[in-house]
Design a protein around this motif. Sequence first.
Motif, PDB file in Angstrom:
ATOM      1  N   GLY A  95      -6.078   1.703  -7.964  1.00  0.00           N
ATOM      2  CA  GLY A  95      -5.007   2.159  -7.078  1.00  0.00           C
ATOM      3  C   GLY A  95      -4.881   3.662  -7.005  1.00  0.00           C
ATOM      4  O   GLY A  95      -5.676   4.416  -7.565  1.00  0.00           O
ATOM      5  N   ALA A  96      -3.858   4.082  -6.281  1.00  0.00           N
ATOM      6  CA  ALA A  96      -3.663   5.499  -5.958  1.00  0.00           C
ATOM      7  C   ALA A  96      -3.478   6.371  -7.187  1.00  0.00           C
ATOM      8  O   ALA A  96      -3.875   7.532  -7.195  1.00  0.00           O
TER       9      ALA A  96
ATOM     10  N   GLU B  96       0.892  -1.511  -2.813  1.00  0.00           N
ATOM     11  CA  GLU B  96      -0.275  -0.818  -2.251  1.00  0.00           C
ATOM     12  C   GLU B  96      -1.329  -1.823  -1.781  1.00  0.00           C
ATOM     13  O   GLU B  96      -1.841  -1.740  -0.660  1.00  0.00           O
TER      14      GLU B  96
ATOM     15  N   THR C 256      -0.272  -3.916   1.206  1.00  0.00           N
ATOM     16  CA  THR C 256      -0.331  -3.117   2.438  1.00  0.00           C
ATOM     17  C   THR C 256      -1.776  -2.980   2.898  1.00  0.00           C
ATOM     18  O   THR C 256      -2.088  -3.133   4.083  1.00  0.00           O
ATOM     19  N   ARG C 257      -2.668  -2.731   1.941  1.00  0.00           N
ATOM     20  CA  ARG C 257      -4.078  -2.567   2.279  1.00  0.00           C
ATOM     21  C   ARG C 257      -4.647  -3.838   2.891  1.00  0.00           C
ATOM     22  O   ARG C 257      -5.453  -3.801   3.812  1.00  0.00           O
TER      23      ARG C 257
ATOM     24  N   GLN D 226       6.270   7.662  -2.131  1.00  0.00           N
ATOM     25  CA  GLN D 226       5.613   6.364  -2.282  1.00  0.00           C
ATOM     26  C   GLN D 226       5.448   5.694  -0.920  1.00  0.00           C
ATOM     27  O   GLN D 226       4.414   5.095  -0.629  1.00  0.00           O
TER      28      GLN D 226
ATOM     29  N   LEU E 167       2.539   7.166   0.678  1.00  0.00           N
ATOM     30  CA  LEU E 167       1.270   6.615   0.164  1.00  0.00           C
ATOM     31  C   LEU E 167       0.984   5.254   0.781  1.00  0.00           C
ATOM     32  O   LEU E 167      -0.157   4.934   1.127  1.00  0.00           O
ATOM     33  N   LEU E 168       2.028   4.443   0.930  1.00  0.00           N
ATOM     34  CA  LEU E 168       1.824   3.120   1.519  1.00  0.00           C
ATOM     35  C   LEU E 168       1.410   3.258   2.991  1.00  0.00           C
ATOM     36  O   LEU E 168       0.586   2.486   3.495  1.00  0.00           O
TER      37      LEU E 168
ATOM     38  N   GLU F 119      -2.159   3.857   3.131  1.00  0.00           N
ATOM     39  CA  GLU F 119      -2.915   2.610   2.946  1.00  0.00           C
ATOM     40  C   GLU F 119      -3.027   1.860   4.270  1.00  0.00           C
ATOM     41  O   GLU F 119      -4.071   1.314   4.617  1.00  0.00           O
TER      42      GLU F 119
ATOM     43  N   ARG G 131      -3.201  12.516   0.436  1.00  0.00           N
ATOM     44  CA  ARG G 131      -3.023  11.755  -0.803  1.00  0.00           C
ATOM     45  C   ARG G 131      -2.965  12.701  -1.996  1.00  0.00           C
ATOM     46  O   ARG G 131      -2.125  12.551  -2.884  1.00  0.00           O
TER      47      ARG G 131
END
Lengths: 298, 180, 354
Positions: free
Chosen positions: A107-108, A200, A203-204, B74, B77-78, B81, B97
């Motif tokens: 992940g990020a 995350e 969403t991806r 956050q 960031l989403l 994505e 990012r």
Amino acid sequence: MTRRFLLLLLLPLFFLPGCDRLGERPKLKIGYMNCNNERETYQRFAPISSYLSEKTGAEFETVVADTHEFEERMKAGEFALVHTNSLLYIILKEAVGLKLLAAEKRGAFGTHTAGALIARKGSGIEKIEDIKGKRLIFGPMMAPSGYLAQYDLMLAAGIDPERDLAYYAIPPGAFKHEKLVYAVYFGDFDVAAAPVLDLEEMTREGKIEADDFTILAQSATYPYCTFGAAADLDPALFAKIKAALLDLGPEDTAEVDGERLKVLKTSWAEGFEDLLDSDYDGLREMARRANMPPYQSY
Amino acid sequence: MAKLSCAGRLWLLLFLATAGLVALFAFSPQGEGPARSSALDKGLERELARQARAAFVRELYAPVVELRDSGQPQAALLKLEELARAYPGDPFALVLRAEILREMGRVDQAIHHYARALRLNGEYLDEQGPFTRRTEIRQLVEEGLATFLPRFQAHPDNRSLAATVKEVYYLQSRLAGGCE
Amino acid sequence: MNLRDRHLWLVISAGLALGVLGALLAVWGNPENSGICVSCFLENSAGALGLHDNERMRYLRPELIGFVLGALASSLLFREFRSRGGSDPLPRFFGGIFLMVGCAVFIGCPIKLFLRLGAGDLTALSGFAGLFAGVWGGLRTMVDEVRLAPAQPRRGSGLLIPALFLLLLIFLLTGPGFLLTSAGGSATAHAPRSVSLAVGLLLGGLAQRSRLCVTGALRDALLLGRRSPLLYGLLAFALSAVLVNLGTGGFRLGFYGQPGAHTDQLWSFFGMALVGWLSVLIGGCPFRQLIKAGEGDADAGLVVMGMFVGGAVAQSWGLTATAAGVPLYGKVAVLSGFIFIFAWSLFRRDSQAC
């Protein structure tokens, strides 16, 4: 001629003592914390065990265990290695002197992750103070990203989860992490203690959109899932395992049930990194504040 | 008329060809010929393409920048994505990012993402470019050296710290310039 | 060392000029530690002519034009212009390509190597070791009787490259629409055009008169030791570059964070070894090839054309190293260069002697 022939016959005798060592590979167990369900967890991590077996010369068996079983089974000496969440790493370090091997990257935030409190966009819940009197759904209690981080966030905001919410629940069964996100999405609950990594990934994968939720609060980051080794593991084997994990790349494969699989892809990980134990101090402080193991007091 | 020698013929042909070339340049219409206009068009096309790309990238990532600027890192960031589903591997997404992760305290991940972005596209180091991040990268390098170099020196066997320090040096090298 | 030898002082002057102006060009706007870099400049110029698609490496470098035309002017003035050629032209062409490959993997030509060292970039040390090893290897090959065919006088051939660079000068001055220029990147880092051209002309003339050549200096040092004038020219070059960098604040001693440098020491070594070896076989480093092309050597002219192609290929095929390291295809290209050298040497060797 006869003397030479006899000497030739005797020569193999020198190698006989080594024969029984050819079959000697230490057989060790790796305990993997049950994530979504047992079957999926096994399929995810069996290639890692196979990869470590190929790289280190030891024979590793994949064992899936529930979170609450680890301490007892470690004390019984069942597991040489464990793969757990970071809270369980801290607990096992205190309880049985677990040694840090490597942290998983996903992940990020890389080797780290966080927990967030989320509400459905448009629900009227815009900030953390608005969750008072609302229905909240947590993830598993021993999940730092689905319980501890959010519990700590609420305490920091002056909200007592035991008194200030309408009620809170933990979903039963498997796939708890996704369930709690969907629970808020479909209105069964007002607020969810959602792991940021799950947000995350969902969403991806297009399961949710970024605009579906309001993030009310988010914790500081702390390490994600972690490989640990039993305190009495042979130091040479420890070093080999650590090197193998850190060297693991996207193209590395391992054989499982006659099939060659990409290790990282199957395990959903992006790699492993070498953290320091001090990197877990933030999580330790969180556990102390929330009165969670291993620092709980009654 | 005296017959020209072989050399004489060649000199004459050379003279005629050269004269023709000079005449072409001297008497070709100014500003309207297809060759001249196509050269100008190409230059204009390239500039338009550059500006169009810059405008597209700004528009595409505007929601991310808005979320970040409104204190919702956050969510930003989403959003990244979500955009990555349609535009995977875009270097500007890596830059955004990196910035968000730095704000959230993940300096090592910020360094990593900036390094990835620069490997794909060096324009973020240009002093004058539309997406320049020279100042931010310089500040990150200073922070990275102050944070990770002492930790690495204290734990020289730690491969992750070594990798992070290596990436800091990479950013430092790119900032220093050179042919690349 | 004969202090009365005029040629020695000419060589030293050329070395001093190369070091001072090479370092100053970086101060005046050329890329850091790349005040003069023949390989980088060829890549930039190839991009300007549309030979590759790297948008950030497109600028017709006036220095290159100056080197060739300066050498032309000097050779004409001192009646040293000799139109000659016919010495293994095609292998020289490919040699030019592989010269650029070696430079691309090191990120710089032999002149830039010394400019980098002069700026305190210790990552260039492995390149120097490689260059030295390559020169030694090339000399060993020649000792084993690998010889190129001798050049013959060739009327007219020697004018082609100077004519080409004259055309490039016209392009530089008139700026036609098909000449590409980068909007960003290292190609935008350049000294004022007139300054670059003037420096190029001066250095081209000096190099033509003095026969200054980096690999030639190393070769002569191995063959002649301290008696080699070129060695002193090289030392003057290196020392003056250090002094100018110290004076202008461009000296940063270290391995890390150096501009346009990577820490892959092994491939820096191999890249420069390839350059050194080839340079000995074909009679000069990339800079020297430009100078010789200016004074009528058509074979050197083919090397120059090969270097243009090599520069284009290095950029288009992703062979060039960056601060991040050496790409796989760059390594493949370097090893291919060595295969080319060894195969060619086998074909060209005097079978009686080797």
